[in-house]
Design a protein around this motif. Structure first.
Motif, PDB file in Angstrom:
ATOM      1  N   SER A 147       3.728  36.202 -13.475  1.00 30.36           N
ATOM      2  CA  SER A 147       4.182  34.811 -13.405  1.00 30.36           C
ATOM      3  C   SER A 147       3.005  33.852 -13.342  1.00 30.36           C
ATOM      4  O   SER A 147       3.053  32.751 -13.894  1.00 30.36           O
ATOM      5  N   ASN A 157      -0.097  34.447 -14.537  1.00 33.30           N
ATOM      6  CA  ASN A 157      -0.849  34.480 -15.790  1.00 33.30           C
ATOM      7  C   ASN A 157      -0.243  35.541 -16.695  1.00 33.30           C
ATOM      8  O   ASN A 157      -0.156  36.709 -16.311  1.00 33.30           O
ATOM      9  N   LEU A 165      10.533  29.263 -16.331  1.00 32.41           N
ATOM     10  CA  LEU A 165       9.956  28.937 -17.624  1.00 32.41           C
ATOM     11  C   LEU A 165       9.787  30.210 -18.446  1.00 32.41           C
ATOM     12  O   LEU A 165       9.890  30.190 -19.666  1.00 32.41           O
ATOM     13  N   ASN A 166       9.501  31.310 -17.785  1.00 33.96           N
ATOM     14  CA  ASN A 166       9.394  32.605 -18.442  1.00 33.96           C
ATOM     15  C   ASN A 166      10.697  33.376 -18.190  1.00 33.96           C
ATOM     16  O   ASN A 166      10.919  33.898 -17.105  1.00 33.96           O
ATOM     17  N   ASN A 170       7.663  30.676  -9.145  1.00 35.22           N
ATOM     18  CA  ASN A 170       8.285  30.153 -10.358  1.00 35.22           C
ATOM     19  C   ASN A 170       8.917  28.776 -10.136  1.00 35.22           C
ATOM     20  O   ASN A 170       8.938  27.951 -11.049  1.00 35.22           O
ATOM     21  N   LEU A 222       5.982  26.389 -10.361  1.00 33.03           N
ATOM     22  CA  LEU A 222       5.603  26.178 -11.774  1.00 33.03           C
ATOM     23  C   LEU A 222       6.602  25.260 -12.474  1.00 33.03           C
ATOM     24  O   LEU A 222       6.232  24.392 -13.261  1.00 33.03           O
ATOM     25  N   TYR A 223       7.889  25.461 -12.168  1.00 33.20           N
ATOM     26  CA  TYR A 223       8.950  24.641 -12.780  1.00 33.20           C
ATOM     27  C   TYR A 223       8.856  23.187 -12.305  1.00 33.20           C
ATOM     28  O   TYR A 223       8.932  22.251 -13.112  1.00 33.20           O
ATOM     29  N   LYS A 252       5.905  21.592 -13.768  1.00 33.05           N
ATOM     30  CA  LYS A 252       5.846  21.739 -15.234  1.00 33.05           C
ATOM     31  C   LYS A 252       4.524  22.359 -15.692  1.00 33.05           C
ATOM     32  O   LYS A 252       3.857  21.868 -16.595  1.00 33.05           O
ATOM     33  N   GLU A 261       2.641  25.323 -17.448  1.00 35.76           N
ATOM     34  CA  GLU A 261       2.792  26.432 -18.380  1.00 35.76           C
ATOM     35  C   GLU A 261       1.701  27.460 -18.112  1.00 35.76           C
ATOM     36  O   GLU A 261       0.527  27.108 -17.944  1.00 35.76           O
ATOM     37  N   VAL A 262       2.072  28.732 -18.062  1.00 35.91           N
ATOM     38  CA  VAL A 262       1.081  29.792 -17.824  1.00 35.91           C
ATOM     39  C   VAL A 262       0.843  30.584 -19.107  1.00 35.91           C
ATOM     40  O   VAL A 262       1.600  30.507 -20.051  1.00 35.91           O
TER      41      VAL A 262
END
Length: 275
Positions: free
Chosen positions: A54, A56, A235-236, A265, A268-269, A272, A274-275
């Motif tokens: 998550s 990388n 996102l993933n 996660n 990250l969301y 925003k 992106e990895v």
């Protein structure tokens, strides 16, 4: 640390197992490390790899490392099956789909050939299960108590939720429901009366062993909303799929590594990133 403890248990299975709640480690089974059984040891490897993945996407190779340790240390047929499926999904993309499919087919043919030549006197449970699944996969599902019970938890939790029109069943009715269902459908699982009694005794504590089953049966449609919400923040989507797969088995909502994975996660969301 988990792999170090697992390695120690390969040499002496009586070491560092004081937290286990039942006899799940023996000469024919793999290491449990800090888990309660070998399959859950593999689940930790999957979750820890998912956390790194998550952060990388280049960390996807940790799934291959986890697959190696699951074979060498845990020796769990169920755990390795999940990990193999998840590793395939993680590495799969439009550019390499044919290559990945070819590798999976080739690996399957190797395992198929190997299974027929396993000596009968080898006592490792994973090799016994491999031998049985190659010869008759349906009978393996019915005969092996661990696999059978996992399937019972999934099937009857979904069935019970649908019968209740996706309304919550609550937290105290599962034992009675699964007991009556097993008596009614015992022939589908090729269970004798004595075997039915044994399985009912194992499931009489009202605990559903799958997170998915617990969410769907106990919470009804609310459980589906939970899965939808974590799908939206991911996102993933491959990470979401990993959680879905593990939740069909022993992954629990209270698992700390699941909390870390959800938290990363969500961060990250929210930002925003992106990895």
């Amino acid at each position: 640390m988990w792999n170090i403890v697992g390695l120690i248990q390969c040499f002496d299975k009586s070491l560092l197992i004081f937290w286990r709640n039942r006899a799940v480690i023996g000469d024919g089974r793999g290491s449990i490390s800090f888990a309660t059984e070998p399959a859950y040891f593999v689940f930790f490897l999957i979750l820890s790899s998912s956390i790194l993945y998550s952060i990388n996407l280049k960390n996807k190779y940790y799934f291959l490392i986890s697959l190696f340790f699951s074979v060498i240390l845990a020796k769990s047929f169920i755990g390795m099956s999940y990990l193999l499926i998840i590793t395939t999904i993680v590495f799969l993309n439009k550019k390499n789909i044919l290559k990945i499919i070819s590798l999976v087919i080739g690996f399957s043919l190797i395992i198929y050939s190997f299974g027929y030549n396993i000596p009968q006197n080898i006592d490792y449970r994973i090799l016994k299960l491999l031998r049985e699944i190659i010869r008759n996969p349906f009978l393996l599902v019915i005969k092996d108590g661990s696999i059978r019970n996992r399937i019972i938890h999934i099937i009857f939790s979904i069935k019970g939720s649908l019968e209740n029109l996706m309304l919550p069943n609550g937290f105290s009715h599962w034992g009675d429901y699964v007991s009556s269902s097993l008596i009614k459908y015992k022939n589908y699982f090729l269970l004798s009366q004595n075997e039915v009694v044994g399985v009912i005794n194992e499931m009489s504590n009202n605990n559903i062993n799958t997170m998915f089953g617990g969410m769907i049966y106990e919470l009804g449609a609310i459980g589906l909303i939970f899965y939808y919400l974590i799908y939206k923040i991911y996102l993933n989507k491959k990470i979401w799929f990993i959680i879905l797969i593990l939740s069909l088995d022993g992954l629990n909502i209270t698992n700390p590594y699941l909390g870390i994975l959800l938290g990363i996660n969500y961060f990250l969301y929210k930002n925003k990133i992106e990895v």
